[in-house]
Design a protein around this motif. Structure first.
Motif, PDB file in Angstrom:
ATOM      1  N   GLN A 272       0.806  -1.215   0.000  1.00  0.00           N
ATOM      2  CA  GLN A 272       0.000   0.000   0.000  1.00  0.00           C
ATOM      3  C   GLN A 272       0.843   1.270   0.000  1.00  0.00           C
ATOM      4  OE1 GLN A 272      -2.511  -0.443   3.418  1.00  0.00           O
ATOM      5  NE2 GLN A 272      -3.560  -2.250   2.620  1.00  0.00           N
ATOM      6  N   ASP A 273       2.155   1.078   0.170  1.00  0.00           N
ATOM      7  CA  ASP A 273       3.057   2.223   0.196  1.00  0.00           C
ATOM      8  C   ASP A 273       3.450   2.597  -1.231  1.00  0.00           C
ATOM      9  OD1 ASP A 273       4.779   4.196   0.868  1.00  0.00           O
ATOM     10  OD2 ASP A 273       6.171   2.934   2.010  1.00  0.00           O
ATOM     11  N   ASP A 274       3.638   3.870  -1.473  1.00  0.00           N
ATOM     12  CA  ASP A 274       4.023   4.328  -2.808  1.00  0.00           C
ATOM     13  C   ASP A 274       5.533   4.274  -3.024  1.00  0.00           C
ATOM     14  OD1 ASP A 274       1.399   4.854  -3.490  1.00  0.00           O
ATOM     15  OD2 ASP A 274       1.480   6.920  -2.749  1.00  0.00           O
ATOM     16  N   TYR A 275       6.294   4.071  -1.938  1.00  0.00           N
ATOM     17  CA  TYR A 275       7.746   4.131  -2.057  1.00  0.00           C
ATOM     18  C   TYR A 275       8.321   2.853  -2.664  1.00  0.00           C
ATOM     19  CZ  TYR A 275      12.659   3.804  -0.921  1.00  0.00           C
ATOM     20  OH  TYR A 275      14.010   3.617  -1.006  1.00  0.00           O
ATOM     21  N   TYR A 276       9.266   3.011  -3.559  1.00  0.00           N
ATOM     22  CA  TYR A 276      10.134   1.928  -4.023  1.00  0.00           C
ATOM     23  C   TYR A 276      11.360   2.580  -4.650  1.00  0.00           C
ATOM     24  CZ  TYR A 276       8.217   2.953  -8.674  1.00  0.00           C
ATOM     25  OH  TYR A 276       7.830   3.582  -9.832  1.00  0.00           O
ATOM     26  N   ASN A 277      12.492   1.880  -4.601  1.00  0.00           N
ATOM     27  CA  ASN A 277      13.697   2.437  -5.205  1.00  0.00           C
ATOM     28  C   ASN A 277      13.892   1.861  -6.613  1.00  0.00           C
ATOM     29  OD1 ASN A 277      15.818   0.160  -5.271  1.00  0.00           O
ATOM     30  ND2 ASN A 277      15.094   0.058  -3.144  1.00  0.00           N
ATOM     31  N   GLN A 330      14.118  -6.621 -12.006  1.00  0.00           N
ATOM     32  CA  GLN A 330      14.279  -5.401 -12.801  1.00  0.00           C
ATOM     33  C   GLN A 330      13.037  -5.122 -13.640  1.00  0.00           C
ATOM     34  OE1 GLN A 330      18.064  -6.718 -14.600  1.00  0.00           O
ATOM     35  NE2 GLN A 330      18.932  -4.779 -13.906  1.00  0.00           N
ATOM     36  N   GLN A 331      12.493  -6.165 -14.264  1.00  0.00           N
ATOM     37  CA  GLN A 331      11.308  -5.981 -15.096  1.00  0.00           C
ATOM     38  C   GLN A 331      10.094  -5.568 -14.258  1.00  0.00           C
ATOM     39  OE1 GLN A 331      11.234  -6.000 -18.532  1.00  0.00           O
ATOM     40  NE2 GLN A 331      13.440  -6.047 -18.158  1.00  0.00           N
ATOM     41  N   SER A 332       9.988  -6.116 -13.060  1.00  0.00           N
ATOM     42  CA  SER A 332       8.863  -5.758 -12.200  1.00  0.00           C
ATOM     43  C   SER A 332       8.926  -4.291 -11.798  1.00  0.00           C
ATOM     44  CB  SER A 332       8.851  -6.640 -10.951  1.00  0.00           C
ATOM     45  OG  SER A 332       9.891  -6.283 -10.062  1.00  0.00           O
ATOM     46  N   ILE A 333      10.140  -3.769 -11.585  1.00  0.00           N
ATOM     47  CA  ILE A 333      10.289  -2.355 -11.235  1.00  0.00           C
ATOM     48  C   ILE A 333      10.035  -1.474 -12.453  1.00  0.00           C
ATOM     49  CG2 ILE A 333      11.926  -0.609 -10.442  1.00  0.00           C
ATOM     50  CD1 ILE A 333      13.274  -2.806  -8.781  1.00  0.00           C
ATOM     51  N   ALA A 334      10.566  -1.904 -13.600  1.00  0.00           N
ATOM     52  CA  ALA A 334      10.397  -1.099 -14.811  1.00  0.00           C
ATOM     53  C   ALA A 334       8.936  -1.016 -15.244  1.00  0.00           C
ATOM     54  CB  ALA A 334      11.250  -1.685 -15.935  1.00  0.00           C
ATOM     55  N   HIS A 335       8.187  -2.110 -15.030  1.00  0.00           N
ATOM     56  CA  HIS A 335       6.788  -2.152 -15.482  1.00  0.00           C
ATOM     57  C   HIS A 335       5.789  -1.983 -14.335  1.00  0.00           C
ATOM     58  CE1 HIS A 335       7.916  -3.310 -19.564  1.00  0.00           C
ATOM     59  NE2 HIS A 335       8.789  -4.156 -19.035  1.00  0.00           N
ATOM     60  N   LEU A 336       6.321  -1.638 -13.131  1.00  0.00           N
ATOM     61  CA  LEU A 336       5.482  -1.351 -11.966  1.00  0.00           C
ATOM     62  C   LEU A 336       4.614  -2.543 -11.561  1.00  0.00           C
ATOM     63  CD1 LEU A 336       4.359   2.315 -12.800  1.00  0.00           C
ATOM     64  CD2 LEU A 336       6.374   1.526 -11.540  1.00  0.00           C
ATOM     65  N   TRP A 337       5.221  -3.745 -11.557  1.00  0.00           N
ATOM     66  CA  TRP A 337       4.534  -4.930 -11.056  1.00  0.00           C
ATOM     67  C   TRP A 337       4.944  -5.120  -9.593  1.00  0.00           C
ATOM     68  CZ3 TRP A 337       6.878  -7.884 -15.742  1.00  0.00           C
ATOM     69  CH2 TRP A 337       6.205  -7.499 -16.903  1.00  0.00           C
ATOM     70  N   LEU A 338       4.215  -4.540  -8.682  1.00  0.00           N
ATOM     71  CA  LEU A 338       4.527  -4.577  -7.249  1.00  0.00           C
ATOM     72  C   LEU A 338       5.985  -4.191  -6.966  1.00  0.00           C
ATOM     73  CD1 LEU A 338       2.666  -7.670  -5.750  1.00  0.00           C
ATOM     74  CD2 LEU A 338       2.202  -5.248  -5.341  1.00  0.00           C
ATOM     75  N   ILE A 341       7.459  -4.237  -3.402  1.00  0.00           N
ATOM     76  CA  ILE A 341       7.920  -5.495  -2.818  1.00  0.00           C
ATOM     77  C   ILE A 341       9.221  -5.949  -3.465  1.00  0.00           C
ATOM     78  CG2 ILE A 341       7.303  -7.884  -2.316  1.00  0.00           C
ATOM     79  CD1 ILE A 341       5.547  -5.797  -0.927  1.00  0.00           C
ATOM     80  N   THR A 342       9.234  -6.006  -4.788  1.00  0.00           N
ATOM     81  CA  THR A 342      10.387  -6.582  -5.480  1.00  0.00           C
ATOM     82  C   THR A 342      11.652  -5.753  -5.299  1.00  0.00           C
ATOM     83  OG1 THR A 342       9.691  -5.459  -7.508  1.00  0.00           O
ATOM     84  CG2 THR A 342       8.944  -7.714  -7.194  1.00  0.00           C
ATOM     85  N   SER A 343      11.511  -4.422  -5.188  1.00  0.00           N
ATOM     86  CA  SER A 343      12.705  -3.598  -5.007  1.00  0.00           C
ATOM     87  C   SER A 343      13.397  -3.887  -3.685  1.00  0.00           C
ATOM     88  CB  SER A 343      12.342  -2.114  -5.091  1.00  0.00           C
ATOM     89  OG  SER A 343      11.502  -1.726  -4.011  1.00  0.00           O
ATOM     90  N   ARG A 344      12.655  -4.440  -2.742  1.00  0.00           N
ATOM     91  CA  ARG A 344      13.226  -4.723  -1.417  1.00  0.00           C
ATOM     92  C   ARG A 344      13.957  -6.054  -1.360  1.00  0.00           C
ATOM     93  NH1 ARG A 344      10.814  -0.925   2.129  1.00  0.00           N
ATOM     94  NH2 ARG A 344       9.034   0.116   1.179  1.00  0.00           N
ATOM     95  N   VAL A 345      13.800  -6.901  -2.370  1.00  0.00           N
ATOM     96  CA  VAL A 345      14.541  -8.167  -2.399  1.00  0.00           C
ATOM     97  C   VAL A 345      15.639  -8.145  -3.455  1.00  0.00           C
ATOM     98  CG1 VAL A 345      12.541  -9.463  -1.565  1.00  0.00           C
ATOM     99  CG2 VAL A 345      12.931  -9.254  -4.023  1.00  0.00           C
ATOM    100  N   ALA A 346      15.755  -7.048  -4.197  1.00  0.00           N
ATOM    101  CA  ALA A 346      16.722  -6.982  -5.293  1.00  0.00           C
ATOM    102  C   ALA A 346      18.150  -7.177  -4.790  1.00  0.00           C
ATOM    103  CB  ALA A 346      16.596  -5.644  -6.022  1.00  0.00           C
TER     104      ALA A 346
END
Length: 413
Positions: A272-277, A330-338, A341-346
């Protein structure tokens, strides 16, 4: 200028910081010189000099990351909360227990971040010695600690998650049959990781992923203790190994169930958070990935490896698995697929990927093929991060490489 009350959002500190590019570049250059000295000492067989140079390198890594992490948000707010508002300090049990000790450290959570970064340097350095390539210990340490793929862990002070991932490294290496360690130490790492950060429920499957493959015996120092010896194939030995694996899996399952409810709540909070790196999709990461692939290609050409031989190699398959996982992140971040979450396990995926990459190079006696990735990493670190650090708006934002402007006993928390 000082805020009358501690802020509730970043930037958390607007004073007590300064830029110091000359100091940080000097420390970095000293680390490089020590890596050269480690290489020379190993080639010359100077064991005492090798250990002394490695100890000096690790000490510099501690100092560097302690100072450079001072201006980060998490470092600042947790250093404040540990004493002023313990209820808002890190909630995991390990940090609750260590809280009274952390407030005694110079620069508090910044010092913890420095020690964690030192662990990330020590792990590949010790693996280099264990695997018979001690000359590369310093370079392996630098290629990990300076990697743009680990920017979240080491440059954005994700201290708790970084430590949780590091503590599971022995389990990954043990299940991949890359090292031989007493299982009690591996189990201790798993238990501490569960108490360090709730991403344990994601990191544990990553560290157990070698079990998906049926790993054959590896030559030399990579040989697994689980199948060594003349009695390894005896029914009693097989039953003992089976019981040991079942006990390990049961312990991991219990830890997983204990941590999972908390992690599930955090998952929905993150979702629910908008933040991701966006660190994994930066151009320098793409350049590093191409350099890693080029190094693999050089190794294959040197050893004349065929695609069939590679597909039969368990380390290659594991490396391919983690490489594909990182590309998926990388693809999940580029295409905004959650991406929350994914940026935190990268970073966890990237760390295990880099360690397996080093193991692959050692396995095929192609350690020199690390040079393309090492060049990209150090060039980015020096020219992209350190030299421009004099232009940082230290005091107006929370930035890595903004160091404290006073001695530890002069800091106001």
């Amino acid at each position: 200028m000082t805020l009358p009350a501690f802020p509730l959002a970043a930037p958390f500190r607007i004073d007590q910081v300064t830029e110091a590019p000359v100091l940080l570049v000097s420390l970095f250059v000293a680390e490089g010189l020590l890596a050269i000295l480690i290489h020379w000492a190993a080639v010359r067989g100077r064991q005492r000099l090798w250990w002394g140079a490695l100890a000096a390198l690790l000490a510099l890594v501690t100092v560097f990351f302690t100072l450079a992490s001072w201006g980060n948000s998490d470092t600042t707010r947790f250093s404040h909360y540990l004493e002023r508002d313990p209820e808002r300090a890190p909630p995991e049990l390990l940090w609750r227990l260590l809280g009274p000790l952390i407030v005694l450290l110079p620069y508090r959570m910044a010092a913890v971040q420095g020690l964690v970064a030192t662990g990330f340097a020590a792990a590949p350095a010790l693996l280099a010695r264990l695997w018979g390539v001690p000359a590369w210990a310093g370079w392996w340490a630098l290629v990990i600690t300076c990697s743009p793929m680990l920017r979240g862990f080491l440059q954005n002070a994700h201290t708790r998650q970084a430590l949780a991932t590091l503590l599971l490294l022995p389990l990954l290496l043990q299940t991949a049959r890359l090292i031989r360690l007493p299982w009690r130490w591996v189990g201790l790492g798993v238990g501490l990781s569960a108490l360090t950060h709730n991403t344990f429920v994601l990191n544990l499957p990553l560290s157990l992923s070698p079990l998906l493959l049926r790993l054959p015996e590896l030559p030399g120092r990579l040989r697994s203790f689980s199948s060594a010896g003349a009695d390894a194939g005896a029914p009693g030995a097989r039953r003992g190994r089976l019981a040991l694996w079942l006990l390990l899996l049961l312990a991991c399952l219990i830890l997983f169930l204990l941590v999972a409810p908390i992690a599930l709540d955090r998952f929905f909070d993150y979702a629910q958070d908008d933040y991701y790196n966006r660190y994994p999709v930066r151009s320098v990461v793409g350049r590093l990935q191409r350099a890693l692939f080029f190094g693999l290609l050089l190794g294959c050409l040197q050893r004349r490896l065929t695609p069939l031989q590679l597909l039969r190699c368990p380390i290659t398959l594991l490396l391919l698995l983690f490489g594909l996982l990182y590309i998926a992140v990388q693809q999940s971040i580029a295409h905004l697929w959650l991406p929350q979450i994914t940026s935190r396990v990268a970073d966890a995926v990237a760390f295990y990927l880099l360690i397996l990459y080093l193991a692959w190079l050692q396995r095929y006696r192609a350690t020199w093929c690390l040079l393309p990735a090492l060049y990209i990493t150090l060039q980015y670190w020096l020219e992209g991060r350190l030299l421009p650090s004099g232009t940082l708006l230290c005091g107006r934002n929370d930035e890595f490489l903004c160091i404290p402007d006073r001695w530890p006993w002069q800091v106001r928390y």
